[in-house]
Design a protein around this motif. Structure first.
Motif, PDB file in Angstrom:
ATOM      1  N   ARG A  14       8.647  -0.940   5.910  1.00 22.74           N
ATOM      2  CA  ARG A  14       6.669  -0.816   6.409  1.00 22.74           C
ATOM      3  C   ARG A  14       6.615   0.790   6.896  1.00 22.74           C
ATOM      4  O   ARG A  14       7.042   0.562   7.824  1.00 22.74           O
ATOM      5  CB  ARG A  14       7.048  -2.332   7.280  1.00 22.74           C
ATOM      6  CG  ARG A  14       7.176  -3.833   6.376  1.00 22.74           C
ATOM      7  CD  ARG A  14       6.152  -4.540   7.425  1.00 22.74           C
ATOM      8  NE  ARG A  14       5.420  -4.936   6.584  1.00 22.74           N
ATOM      9  CZ  ARG A  14       4.165  -6.237   6.676  1.00 22.74           C
ATOM     10  NH1 ARG A  14       4.921  -6.668   6.719  1.00 22.74           N
ATOM     11  NH2 ARG A  14       3.542  -5.649   6.317  1.00 22.74           N
ATOM     12  N   TYR A  15       5.509   0.718   7.006  1.00 24.95           N
ATOM     13  CA  TYR A  15       5.075   1.906   8.126  1.00 24.95           C
ATOM     14  C   TYR A  15       4.243   1.352   9.396  1.00 24.95           C
ATOM     15  O   TYR A  15       2.999   1.029   8.710  1.00 24.95           O
ATOM     16  CB  TYR A  15       4.243   2.929   7.130  1.00 24.95           C
ATOM     17  CG  TYR A  15       5.177   3.437   6.787  1.00 24.95           C
ATOM     18  CD1 TYR A  15       5.464   4.907   6.802  1.00 24.95           C
ATOM     19  CD2 TYR A  15       4.940   3.215   4.993  1.00 24.95           C
ATOM     20  CE1 TYR A  15       6.262   6.107   5.701  1.00 24.95           C
ATOM     21  CE2 TYR A  15       6.433   3.578   4.287  1.00 24.95           C
ATOM     22  CZ  TYR A  15       6.578   5.302   4.875  1.00 24.95           C
ATOM     23  OH  TYR A  15       7.341   6.184   3.972  1.00 24.95           O
TER      24      TYR A  15
ATOM     25  N   ALA B 139       0.724   1.350   4.794  1.00 25.42           N
ATOM     26  CA  ALA B 139       2.175   1.366   4.777  1.00 25.42           C
ATOM     27  C   ALA B 139       2.639   0.529   3.958  1.00 25.42           C
ATOM     28  O   ALA B 139       2.930   0.267   5.095  1.00 25.42           O
ATOM     29  CB  ALA B 139       2.264   3.131   4.097  1.00 25.42           C
ATOM     30  N   TYR B 140       3.510   0.452   2.964  1.00 20.70           N
ATOM     31  CA  TYR B 140       4.100  -0.832   2.983  1.00 20.70           C
ATOM     32  C   TYR B 140       5.232  -0.831   1.168  1.00 20.70           C
ATOM     33  O   TYR B 140       3.641  -0.232   0.460  1.00 20.70           O
ATOM     34  CB  TYR B 140       3.693  -1.865   2.527  1.00 20.70           C
ATOM     35  CG  TYR B 140       3.790  -3.439   2.867  1.00 20.70           C
ATOM     36  CD1 TYR B 140       5.758  -3.406   2.728  1.00 20.70           C
ATOM     37  CD2 TYR B 140       3.480  -4.636   3.115  1.00 20.70           C
ATOM     38  CE1 TYR B 140       6.272  -4.889   3.393  1.00 20.70           C
ATOM     39  CE2 TYR B 140       4.238  -5.906   3.267  1.00 20.70           C
ATOM     40  CZ  TYR B 140       5.729  -5.882   3.093  1.00 20.70           C
ATOM     41  OH  TYR B 140       6.016  -7.245   3.465  1.00 20.70           O
ATOM     42  N   LEU B 141       6.171  -0.818   0.778  1.00 17.57           N
ATOM     43  CA  LEU B 141       6.674  -0.313  -0.047  1.00 17.57           C
ATOM     44  C   LEU B 141       8.018  -0.781  -0.474  1.00 17.57           C
ATOM     45  O   LEU B 141       8.417  -1.387   0.708  1.00 17.57           O
ATOM     46  CB  LEU B 141       6.572   1.065  -0.331  1.00 17.57           C
ATOM     47  CG  LEU B 141       7.155   1.600   0.484  1.00 17.57           C
ATOM     48  CD1 LEU B 141       8.746   2.364  -0.588  1.00 17.57           C
ATOM     49  CD2 LEU B 141       6.472   3.235   0.490  1.00 17.57           C
ATOM     50  N   ALA B 142       8.288  -1.088  -1.631  1.00 23.32           N
ATOM     51  CA  ALA B 142       9.679  -1.186  -2.411  1.00 23.32           C
ATOM     52  C   ALA B 142       9.733  -0.431  -3.641  1.00 23.32           C
ATOM     53  O   ALA B 142       9.658  -0.235  -3.832  1.00 23.32           O
ATOM     54  CB  ALA B 142       9.451  -2.753  -2.445  1.00 23.32           C
TER      55      ALA B 142
ATOM     56  N   ARG C 272       0.931  -1.601  -0.113  1.00 22.62           N
ATOM     57  CA  ARG C 272       0.281   0.286  -0.321  1.00 22.62           C
ATOM     58  C   ARG C 272       0.856   1.456  -0.053  1.00 22.62           C
ATOM     59  O   ARG C 272       2.172   1.105   0.742  1.00 22.62           O
ATOM     60  CB  ARG C 272      -0.701   0.311   1.772  1.00 22.62           C
ATOM     61  CG  ARG C 272      -2.055  -1.415   1.266  1.00 22.62           C
ATOM     62  CD  ARG C 272      -2.153  -1.541   2.369  1.00 22.62           C
ATOM     63  NE  ARG C 272      -2.814  -2.101   2.991  1.00 22.62           N
ATOM     64  CZ  ARG C 272      -4.547  -2.727   2.414  1.00 22.62           C
ATOM     65  NH1 ARG C 272      -5.612  -1.745   1.714  1.00 22.62           N
ATOM     66  NH2 ARG C 272      -4.660  -4.090   2.915  1.00 22.62           N
ATOM     67  N   PRO C 273       0.016   2.588  -0.247  1.00 22.52           N
ATOM     68  CA  PRO C 273       1.042   3.225  -0.876  1.00 22.52           C
ATOM     69  C   PRO C 273       1.561   4.866   0.430  1.00 22.52           C
ATOM     70  O   PRO C 273       0.103   4.590   1.569  1.00 22.52           O
ATOM     71  CB  PRO C 273       0.491   4.442  -1.684  1.00 22.52           C
ATOM     72  CG  PRO C 273      -1.022   3.830  -2.137  1.00 22.52           C
ATOM     73  CD  PRO C 273      -0.829   2.376  -1.433  1.00 22.52           C
ATOM     74  N   VAL C 274       2.341   5.200   0.605  1.00 26.33           N
ATOM     75  CA  VAL C 274       2.365   6.400   1.900  1.00 26.33           C
ATOM     76  C   VAL C 274       0.867   6.534   1.960  1.00 26.33           C
ATOM     77  O   VAL C 274       0.235   7.674   0.926  1.00 26.33           O
ATOM     78  CB  VAL C 274       3.639   6.655   1.981  1.00 26.33           C
ATOM     79  CG1 VAL C 274       3.372   7.783   2.667  1.00 26.33           C
ATOM     80  CG2 VAL C 274       4.078   6.165   1.946  1.00 26.33           C
ATOM     81  N   GLY C 275       0.285   7.007   3.438  1.00 29.28           N
ATOM     82  CA  GLY C 275      -0.869   7.914   3.301  1.00 29.28           C
ATOM     83  C   GLY C 275      -2.164   6.986   3.455  1.00 29.28           C
ATOM     84  O   GLY C 275      -3.470   7.645   3.323  1.00 29.28           O
TER      85      GLY C 275
END
Length: 606
Positions: free
Chosen positions: A211-212, A128-131, A121-124
């Motif tokens: 990972r947020y 939120a979880y990104l590479a 999932r994008p920030v916001g």
């Protein structure tokens, strides 16, 4: 109060203490929590998504990515659609980040129309979880997680159509990232730099997974690892989120130098992300926690690339994102062209991995042949029971001999009275004379314990049991039996208790009841203990286990019921072969005129 009543009270208290302790150690699965739409935030496919990271400098990767702890709201960059048989989503040209992935073949629940599982999932958004992938250096000379890339090749990322991103630093270096994806769960990032400058250019390519906060849907169950998982030169390390918080930023736990083979990433119950540098390529595996923003970050930082004027350097790194499917992960591990050593260990096999791995492999192949996990578990139980049949035979013979000694032991008990020492001496003498070993019956039980826990681990951890139906009302073998005494197993119009509630632990379903009955029948063929307290405890055990295992996965209860039925059948046949004639409740009848005595082995009247 006489001794018998005291023993009964003691047995009752001990039984309920066992139930309470078991419930605390093995809590039932929590009911899913719905996230309100206003909390979840906008989807990544929208025109704008709030971005909460900004800045330049050292940041997350030494001398590389922007600092994720410095918030600043920004409009999102353009996106590239991702379409495969496993994924739907998009990647953002801001940082070239993959932050929008849904697993199209998996649903959140069994309800019709349930949402697909969103892995990244994008920030916001919540969780939120990104590479993303970049190069170390300042923001003017090297691309980081705030760099706006240009799409220079392709428009949709599919297994047949890779895309290429480009960025020029205006100082003589051009960067390109070619992104491809296979039919399963593996992306490949080919990071290149073309040095058109007059001197050498030195930088380190990297990949990171951010990972947020901890995931909201964590199980927090001791039998399951959720958190960091990494392989460094053949050594597997699993680290919980709580432990990462206490790591020193550059300490030995947070930073490991890998010489040739390894990977690093995050693992959930059923899903996982991992950075996998090229084989034989040294890299630094590191993990960081940013407490002021509650961010967990896993990094793979490659060796420095020294690119002379007019030269080009390319580094390939793979990125696994998807379901922890045994067959897919095994195929990546054993890939003849680009194997991932030890990748199958990313699945949490537990302490009894030497049993868990082959048990699951056998279950997997049985399911491929039978096509139903419930019947495959039953077939697996028959195979496991066949493997321990010699021990079972010895155990049953021992218990049959013990049962034959019951009248003599009762007589010895009356003779000894309250003299426990005399009672023990008399029993040992009787065992020696009749050549009976009371401990022989315990061996199959001791062997059954690691098999039981291994199968419990398999059913709880592996995704192949998730949402796997058996028949009738059993729609998910990884979940407890949904039927309930509360509504007479669906005959009454009201709903069953909410899963995870105390009422659900008491108002058990059909499978737990069958478990208790099968355990009671099996117990009837065993000799009763001479001690009254032990007799009462053993008498309570089937019904205690009935409630203890009532909240366990249906697949495990199916195994236990099948195991009990097979054991009862084996003991029944063995008792008949020894000249005894038990009825269906285990009571011994006289019916054979002659037969072999279980104690002497000689033919005699029965």
């Amino acid at each position: 109060m006489d001794d018998q009543n005291k023993n009964l009270i003691l047995a009752t208290v001990l039984s309920f203490a066992v139930i309470l302790a078991w419930t605390l150690i093995f809590p039932p699965p929590e009911a899913p929590v719905d996230v309100p739409a206003e909390v979840a935030g906008e989807t990544a496919t929208g025109s704008t998504v709030p971005i909460v990271e900004s800045g330049t400098g050292d940041g997350a990767v030494s001398g590389g990515a922007a600092d994720p702890t410095a918030p600043a709201d920004r409009a999102d960059a353009a996106r590239v659609v991702i379409e495969t048989a496993q994924f739907s989503g998009s990647l953002s040209l801001r940082g070239g980040r993959i932050d929008d992935l849904a697993l199209t073949n998996y649903r959140e629940t069994l309800d019709p129309g349930a949402d697909t599982v969103r892995l990244m999932r994008p920030v916001g958004e919540t969780d939120a979880y990104l590479a993303l992938f970049g190069w170390t250096g300042d923001a003017e000379s090297a691309p980081n997680d705030e760099t706006i890339w240009s799409l220079i090749e392709g428009d949709t990322l599919t297994p047949d159509t890779p895309v290429t991103l480009g960025w020029d630093n205006g100082q003589g270096q051009q960067f390109q990232t070619r992104i491809s994806v296979d039919d399963e769960f593996m992306f490949t990032f080919d990071q290149s730099v073309i040095n058109n400058g007059s001197g050498d250019f030195t930088s380190r390519p990297y990949g990171l997974i951010r990972r947020y906060s901890e995931p909201d849907d964590m199980k927090n169950f001791f039998i399951l690892h959720e958190g960091l998982v990494q392989m460094t030169d053949g050594e597997l390390t699993e680290t919980d989120y709580d432990d990462i918080v206490d790591f020193e930023p550059d300490g030995p736990d947070a930073r490991k130098e890998v010489t040739q083979n390894g990977w690093i990433g995050w693992t959930d119950h059923y899903w996982m992300t991992n950075l996998i540098p090229a084989a034989e390529a040294p890299f630094r595996a590191s993990v960081r926690y940013f407490d002021n923003r509650d961010i967990y970050q896993a990094e793979a930082i490659m060796a420095p690339q020294v690119v002379s004027a007019g030269g080009t350097a390319t580094v390939s790194t793979r990125f696994f994102a998807g379901a922890k499917e045994w067959e897919s992960i095994r195929n990546y591990q054993d890939d003849s062209e680009a194997p991932v050593p030890g990748f199958l260990d990313s699945i949490d096999w537990g302490w009894f991995f030497f049993l868990t791995k082959p048990i699951f492999a056998l279950l997997h192949y049985l399911n491929a042949f039978i096509g139903n996990m419930g019947w495959s578990i039953i077939a697996l139980t028959f195979i496991l029971k066949a493997l321990v049949l010699p021990l079972t035979y010895k155990s049953s013979v021992s218990m049959a001999r013990m049962k034959e000694l019951q009248p003599e032991m009762e007589a010895l008990k009356e003779k000894a009275g309250d003299d426990r020492a005399a009672m023990q001496q008399g029993m040992m003498k009787l065992y020696k004379e009749k050549k009976v070993n009371p401990a022989a019956g315990c061996l199959p039980i001791l062997l059954q314990i690691p098999i039981f826990f291994s199968l419990y681990k398999v059913i709880f951890v592996t995704i192949e049991l998730r949402h796997a139906p058996w028949f009738g009302w059993i729609k998910d073998l990884s979940a407890p039996d949904p039927s309930s005494l509360m509504n007479l197993f669906g005959l009454l119009p009201w709903a069953a208790p909410e899963p995870g509630s105390f009422l659900a632990l008491i108002m058990i379903g059909i499978l737990p009841i069958l478990l208790g009955v099968s355990m009671w029948l099996q117990q009837k063929l065993n000799p009763a203990p001479t001690d009254p307290t032990q007799q009462m405890i053993f008498a309570w055990m089937p019904w205690v286990f009935m409630f203890m295992l009532g909240s366990f996965a249906s697949g495990l209860v199916v195994y236990w019921i099948t195991n009990n039925i097979i054991t009862f059948g084996q003991q029944y046949v063995i008792l008949r072969s020894l000249g005894n004639k038990p009825d269906v409740f285990g009571n011994i009848k006289s019916g054979f005129k002659r037969g072999k005595s279980a104690t002497t082995g000689k033919s005699e009247d029965k």
